[in-house]
Design a protein around this motif. Structure first.
Motif, short mmCIF file in Angstrom:
data_model
loop_
_atom_site.label_atom_id
_atom_site.label_comp_id
_atom_site.label_asym_id
_atom_site.label_seq_id
_atom_site.Cartn_x
_atom_site.Cartn_y
_atom_site.Cartn_z
N VAL A 146 1.19 14.32 7.06
CA VAL A 146 -0.03 14.49 7.86
C VAL A 146 0.33 14.60 9.34
O VAL A 146 -0.22 15.42 10.06
N LEU A 147 1.29 13.77 9.78
CA LEU A 147 1.73 13.84 11.18
C LEU A 147 2.29 15.22 11.52
O LEU A 147 1.99 15.77 12.58
N LEU A 148 3.10 15.75 10.62
CA LEU A 148 3.69 17.07 10.86
C LEU A 148 2.60 18.13 10.99
O LEU A 148 2.64 18.97 11.90
N VAL A 149 1.61 18.11 10.11
CA VAL A 149 0.53 19.10 10.16
C VAL A 149 -0.29 18.95 11.44
O VAL A 149 -0.58 19.93 12.13
N LEU A 150 -0.67 17.72 11.78
CA LEU A 150 -1.47 17.51 12.99
C LEU A 150 -0.71 17.92 14.25
O LEU A 150 -1.28 18.58 15.14
N PHE A 151 0.55 17.54 14.34
CA PHE A 151 1.35 17.91 15.51
C PHE A 151 1.49 19.43 15.60
O PHE A 151 1.39 20.02 16.68
N THR A 152 1.69 20.08 14.45
CA THR A 152 1.83 21.54 14.43
C THR A 152 0.55 22.22 14.89
O THR A 152 0.59 23.19 15.66
N PHE A 153 -0.61 21.73 14.42
CA PHE A 153 -1.87 22.33 14.85
C PHE A 153 -2.09 22.15 16.36
O PHE A 153 -2.60 23.05 17.03
N GLY A 205 4.43 20.73 5.72
CA GLY A 205 3.79 19.43 5.94
C GLY A 205 2.95 19.00 4.76
O GLY A 205 2.95 17.83 4.37
N LEU A 206 2.23 19.94 4.16
CA LEU A 206 1.43 19.62 2.98
C LEU A 206 2.31 19.23 1.79
O LEU A 206 1.97 18.32 1.03
N ILE A 207 3.43 19.91 1.65
CA ILE A 207 4.37 19.54 0.59
C ILE A 207 4.94 18.15 0.88
O ILE A 207 5.07 17.31 -0.02
N LEU A 208 5.24 17.89 2.15
CA LEU A 208 5.77 16.58 2.55
C LEU A 208 4.76 15.46 2.32
O LEU A 208 5.15 14.33 2.05
N VAL A 209 3.47 15.77 2.38
CA VAL A 209 2.45 14.75 2.12
C VAL A 209 2.68 14.15 0.74
O VAL A 209 2.73 12.93 0.57
N PHE A 210 2.86 14.99 -0.27
CA PHE A 210 3.00 14.49 -1.64
C PHE A 210 4.43 14.05 -1.95
O PHE A 210 4.63 13.03 -2.60
N ALA A 211 5.40 14.79 -1.45
CA ALA A 211 6.80 14.39 -1.68
C ALA A 211 7.11 13.10 -0.93
O ALA A 211 7.81 12.22 -1.47
N SER A 238 0.86 -1.18 0.00
CA SER A 238 0.00 0.00 0.00
C SER A 238 0.89 1.23 0.00
O SER A 238 1.73 1.40 0.88
N SER A 239 0.69 2.07 -0.98
CA SER A 239 1.51 3.29 -1.07
C SER A 239 0.96 4.42 -0.21
O SER A 239 1.55 5.49 -0.16
N SER A 240 -0.15 4.19 0.48
CA SER A 240 -0.76 5.27 1.27
C SER A 240 0.07 5.64 2.49
O SER A 240 -0.10 6.73 3.02
N ASN A 241 0.97 4.75 2.96
CA ASN A 241 1.75 5.11 4.15
C ASN A 241 2.72 6.25 3.87
O ASN A 241 3.19 6.88 4.79
N GLY A 242 3.00 6.54 2.63
CA GLY A 242 3.87 7.66 2.29
C GLY A 242 3.26 9.01 2.58
O GLY A 242 3.96 10.01 2.73
#
Length: 180
Positions: free
Chosen positions: A59-66, A101-107, A50-54
């Motif tokens: 997402v973790l960075l964004v949630l932790f930041t919020f 974090g959003l950039i990291l989601v796709f990268a 499953s490639s979704s774990n990438g």
């Protein structure tokens, strides 16, 4: 008279809920990575990835930041008319880190997928052709050492959802076929 929620309670609830969701995402990420590593190390004829774990590190960075943002505003209390400069700085930092974090989601998705695919190919696995196995799963792909398995109706019956147990069931089915 109806009692309204205080901003402090709302900020605490928001911050802790963001951190709780981040912790759950990390747990899912850890399990998925462990399953992927186990599948590669197993040497089974057919493995599922499953490639979704990438997506999860971003997402973790964004949630932790919020979550941190909620607690920082709680500590600074700019609504009381003090610490406005510090609150503006926290807001800027939160914005920049959230965009990163959003950039990291796709990268991260691209990087993790390419890295896993390179490892699988180095071990002799090939992706099943499109529309053979797991056609109803967008982020799941079956990889095999024998492309004939991709077209085998019994394998197709066993591999429906993409879980690691399905790969083990295919291996058990192949072992049973080899028995006289």
């Amino acid at each position: 008279m109806k009692k309204t929620q205080s901003p402090v309670r709302i900020a605490l609830l928001f911050g802790f809920s963001m951190w709780l969701v981040a912790a759950l995402c990390y747990w899912v990420y850890s399990l998925d990575r462990a399953n992927s590593q186990e599948a590669l190390a197993s040497g089974r004829q057919l493995i599922i990835h499953s490639s979704s774990n990438g997506y999860i590190p971003g997402v973790l960075l964004v949630l932790f930041t919020f979550g941190c943002y909620a607690f920082a505003l709680l500590a600074l209390r700019p609504d009381k008319g003090r610490n406005r400069k510090a609150a503006e700085w926290v807001q800027k930092v939160t914005t920049y880190v959230s965009v990163a974090g959003l950039i990291l989601v796709f990268a991260g998705h691209s990087w993790f997928s390419n890295r896993w695919e390179a490892k699988a190919e180095a071990l002799g696995y090939q992706p099943c052709p499109s529309l053979t196995l797991l056609i109803n799963r967008m982020t799941y792909q079956a990889w095999t050492k024998n492309l004939d398995l991709c077209f085998d109706p019994e394998v197709s019956r066993l591999v429906q959802r993409g879980g690691p147990e399905e790969s083990k069931a295919v291996e058990a089915m192949l072992a049973q076929r080899r028995r006289p």
